[in-house]
Every structure is written in C-alpha cells, then in structure tokens.
Write a protein that holds these residues in place. Structure first.
Motif, PDB file in Angstrom:
ATOM      1  N   ARG A  96     -32.981 -41.303   3.846  1.00  0.00           N
ATOM      2  CA  ARG A  96     -33.554 -40.740   2.622  1.00  0.00           C
ATOM      3  C   ARG A  96     -34.163 -41.836   1.775  1.00  0.00           C
ATOM      4  N   THR A  97     -33.557 -43.008   1.809  1.00  0.00           N
ATOM      5  CA  THR A  97     -34.029 -44.137   1.033  1.00  0.00           C
ATOM      6  C   THR A  97     -34.365 -45.275   1.981  1.00  0.00           C
TER       7      THR A  97
ATOM      8  N   HIS B 195     -43.071 -43.050   1.420  1.00  0.00           N
ATOM      9  CA  HIS B 195     -42.591 -42.575   0.111  1.00  0.00           C
ATOM     10  C   HIS B 195     -42.643 -41.047   0.036  1.00  0.00           C
ATOM     11  N   ARG B 196     -43.740 -40.474   0.499  1.00  0.00           N
ATOM     12  CA  ARG B 196     -43.865 -39.012   0.466  1.00  0.00           C
ATOM     13  C   ARG B 196     -42.762 -38.345   1.284  1.00  0.00           C
ATOM     14  N   LEU B 197     -42.467 -38.897   2.451  1.00  0.00           N
ATOM     15  CA  LEU B 197     -41.416 -38.322   3.293  1.00  0.00           C
ATOM     16  C   LEU B 197     -40.035 -38.482   2.665  1.00  0.00           C
ATOM     17  N   CYS B 198     -39.789 -39.623   2.060  1.00  0.00           N
ATOM     18  CA  CYS B 198     -38.499 -39.849   1.411  1.00  0.00           C
ATOM     19  C   CYS B 198     -38.317 -38.943   0.203  1.00  0.00           C
ATOM     20  N   ARG B 199     -39.372 -38.725  -0.565  1.00  0.00           N
ATOM     21  CA  ARG B 199     -39.277 -37.869  -1.747  1.00  0.00           C
ATOM     22  C   ARG B 199     -38.938 -36.437  -1.370  1.00  0.00           C
ATOM     23  N   VAL B 200     -39.460 -35.972  -0.245  1.00  0.00           N
ATOM     24  CA  VAL B 200     -39.139 -34.621   0.214  1.00  0.00           C
ATOM     25  C   VAL B 200     -37.637 -34.486   0.457  1.00  0.00           C
ATOM     26  N   ARG B 201     -37.015 -35.556   0.904  1.00  0.00           N
ATOM     27  CA  ARG B 201     -35.580 -35.560   1.187  1.00  0.00           C
ATOM     28  C   ARG B 201     -34.733 -35.932  -0.026  1.00  0.00           C
ATOM     29  N   GLY B 202     -35.385 -36.155  -1.151  1.00  0.00           N
ATOM     30  CA  GLY B 202     -34.649 -36.530  -2.353  1.00  0.00           C
ATOM     31  C   GLY B 202     -34.352 -38.015  -2.443  1.00  0.00           C
ATOM     32  N   GLY B 203     -35.043 -38.805  -1.654  1.00  0.00           N
ATOM     33  CA  GLY B 203     -34.826 -40.252  -1.653  1.00  0.00           C
ATOM     34  C   GLY B 203     -35.962 -40.995  -2.310  1.00  0.00           C
ATOM     35  N   ARG B 204     -36.115 -42.265  -1.916  1.00  0.00           N
ATOM     36  CA  ARG B 204     -37.151 -43.093  -2.522  1.00  0.00           C
ATOM     37  C   ARG B 204     -37.415 -44.313  -1.645  1.00  0.00           C
ATOM     38  N   VAL B 205     -38.414 -45.077  -2.040  1.00  0.00           N
ATOM     39  CA  VAL B 205     -38.719 -46.362  -1.427  1.00  0.00           C
ATOM     40  C   VAL B 205     -38.457 -47.432  -2.469  1.00  0.00           C
ATOM     41  N   GLU B 206     -37.655 -48.428  -2.103  1.00  0.00           N
ATOM     42  CA  GLU B 206     -37.368 -49.542  -2.999  1.00  0.00           C
ATOM     43  C   GLU B 206     -37.985 -50.802  -2.409  1.00  0.00           C
TER      44      GLU B 206
ATOM     45  N   ARG C 225     -33.474 -28.574  14.954  1.00  0.00           N
ATOM     46  CA  ARG C 225     -33.157 -29.161  13.658  1.00  0.00           C
ATOM     47  C   ARG C 225     -31.765 -29.769  13.702  1.00  0.00           C
ATOM     48  N   PRO C 226     -31.612 -31.001  13.266  1.00  0.00           N
ATOM     49  CA  PRO C 226     -30.268 -31.592  13.249  1.00  0.00           C
ATOM     50  C   PRO C 226     -29.394 -30.905  12.204  1.00  0.00           C
ATOM     51  N   THR C 227     -28.147 -30.664  12.556  1.00  0.00           N
ATOM     52  CA  THR C 227     -27.243 -29.987  11.634  1.00  0.00           C
ATOM     53  C   THR C 227     -26.305 -30.960  10.935  1.00  0.00           C
ATOM     54  N   ALA C 228     -26.122 -32.139  11.494  1.00  0.00           N
ATOM     55  CA  ALA C 228     -25.216 -33.119  10.898  1.00  0.00           C
ATOM     56  C   ALA C 228     -25.963 -33.965   9.880  1.00  0.00           C
ATOM     57  N   GLU C 229     -25.205 -34.515   8.952  1.00  0.00           N
ATOM     58  CA  GLU C 229     -25.775 -35.440   7.982  1.00  0.00           C
ATOM     59  C   GLU C 229     -26.189 -36.714   8.717  1.00  0.00           C
ATOM     60  N   PRO C 230     -27.238 -37.382   8.252  1.00  0.00           N
ATOM     61  CA  PRO C 230     -27.630 -38.619   8.894  1.00  0.00           C
ATOM     62  C   PRO C 230     -26.540 -39.675   8.781  1.00  0.00           C
ATOM     63  N   ALA C 231     -26.426 -40.507   9.827  1.00  0.00           N
ATOM     64  CA  ALA C 231     -25.390 -41.529   9.848  1.00  0.00           C
ATOM     65  C   ALA C 231     -25.613 -42.563   8.752  1.00  0.00           C
ATOM     66  N   ASN C 232     -26.866 -42.887   8.482  1.00  0.00           N
ATOM     67  CA  ASN C 232     -27.168 -43.900   7.473  1.00  0.00           C
ATOM     68  C   ASN C 232     -28.347 -43.407   6.652  1.00  0.00           C
ATOM     69  N   GLU C 233     -28.106 -43.094   5.390  1.00  0.00           N
ATOM     70  CA  GLU C 233     -29.166 -42.540   4.561  1.00  0.00           C
ATOM     71  C   GLU C 233     -30.063 -43.606   3.961  1.00  0.00           C
TER      72      GLU C 233
ATOM     73  N   HIS D 243     -39.516 -48.098  -6.632  1.00  0.00           N
ATOM     74  CA  HIS D 243     -38.498 -48.812  -7.393  1.00  0.00           C
ATOM     75  C   HIS D 243     -38.621 -50.266  -6.970  1.00  0.00           C
ATOM     76  N   ILE D 244     -38.845 -51.160  -7.922  1.00  0.00           N
ATOM     77  CA  ILE D 244     -39.103 -52.552  -7.559  1.00  0.00           C
ATOM     78  C   ILE D 244     -38.081 -53.477  -8.214  1.00  0.00           C
ATOM     79  N   ARG D 245     -37.605 -54.436  -7.412  1.00  0.00           N
ATOM     80  CA  ARG D 245     -36.691 -55.469  -7.894  1.00  0.00           C
ATOM     81  C   ARG D 245     -37.300 -56.825  -7.591  1.00  0.00           C
ATOM     82  N   ASP D 246     -37.214 -57.724  -8.530  1.00  0.00           N
ATOM     83  CA  ASP D 246     -37.799 -59.051  -8.340  1.00  0.00           C
ATOM     84  C   ASP D 246     -36.865 -59.948  -7.529  1.00  0.00           C
ATOM     85  N   ARG D 247     -37.247 -61.221  -7.395  1.00  0.00           N
ATOM     86  CA  ARG D 247     -36.484 -62.169  -6.576  1.00  0.00           C
ATOM     87  C   ARG D 247     -35.074 -62.390  -7.091  1.00  0.00           C
ATOM     88  N   GLN D 248     -34.853 -62.241  -8.370  1.00  0.00           N
ATOM     89  CA  GLN D 248     -33.517 -62.442  -8.935  1.00  0.00           C
ATOM     90  C   GLN D 248     -32.641 -61.202  -8.787  1.00  0.00           C
ATOM     91  N   GLY D 249     -33.175 -60.124  -8.262  1.00  0.00           N
ATOM     92  CA  GLY D 249     -32.405 -58.914  -8.042  1.00  0.00           C
ATOM     93  C   GLY D 249     -32.443 -57.919  -9.179  1.00  0.00           C
TER      94      GLY D 249
END
Length: 115
Positions: free
Chosen positions: A48-49, A72-83, A9-17, A105-111
């Motif tokens: 995570r996201t 999405h299921r894997l990200c939710r377990v880690r407290g994240g999400r899919v955008e 199991r990794p003990t350090a925080e991920p470099a890029n969440e 979480h969805i964002r349109d073309r205008q952001g």
C-alpha cells in the motif's frame, strides 16, 4: 446473503504493506526501466505504501517522476502513499517548484519532513 469468492482476487492481507526501493542501487544504464519494474513488483506484491530512498540522487528526471506518479495512483487506490526519503536539496527544490510536494510525502537527508 450470498458471498461470491473470486479465485483471481487474493483474499489474504498482503504480507508486507510497505516496500522500500533504493534508487541509487539501480543500474545507471537501465535505471528508469528497472525502477518501473521494481515499483510494479512492489504494487503487485500488495504494498500500500512504497518508500523510495533517493539519497545520493541530486535530481529526478521526468521519467522517474512519471514512474513515481504512476505508482502513486495505485497506492492511493489502496489507501497508501509514496514516500520519498533521503531527499537532496535539488530533489526537494524540484518537488516544490512542480508542486509535487503535495503529492508525495518527502523527508530530507536528516530524516525530517522537508519544509
């Protein structure tokens, strides 16, 4: 109290969440399987996201949606999400017709956040 250390199991925080995957840059002939590998690598790297840029993609196939739901299921377990960012009107319509706007979480073309 004794603390057990698990070497597998990794003990350090991920470099890029947060990891971004650009759907339009994937090879059209191998798009879905390549997307699955990209998403798998993102999650295994500790993200995570996961941000999926779907700009320029008029609609999402059922295989793509299935892959996104899996990550999405894997990200939710880690407290994240899919955008999903850069959503075309057809993608936004699909997400609302299938009630997946409640999942992603969805964002349109205008952001802005869609609907």
């Amino acid at each position: 109290m004794i603390e057990t250390v698990h070497p597998e199991r990794p003990t350090a925080e991920p470099a890029n969440e947060t990891v971004t995957v650009i759907l339009s840059q994937l090879d059209p002939a191998d798009g879905v399987s390549q997307l699955r590998w990209e998403l798998r690598d993102a999650v295994l790297s500790g993200a995570r996201t996961v941000v999926v840029d779907v700009s320029g993609v008029p609609s999402l196939s059922s295989d793509v949606v299935s892959s996104l739901l899996g990550v999405h299921r894997l990200c939710r377990v880690r407290g994240g999400r899919v955008e999903l960012v850069g959503c075309e009107p057809g993608v936004v319509d699909l997400l609302y017709r299938t009630a997946l706007w409640r999942v992603f979480h969805i964002r349109d073309r205008q952001g802005g956040w869609a609907r």
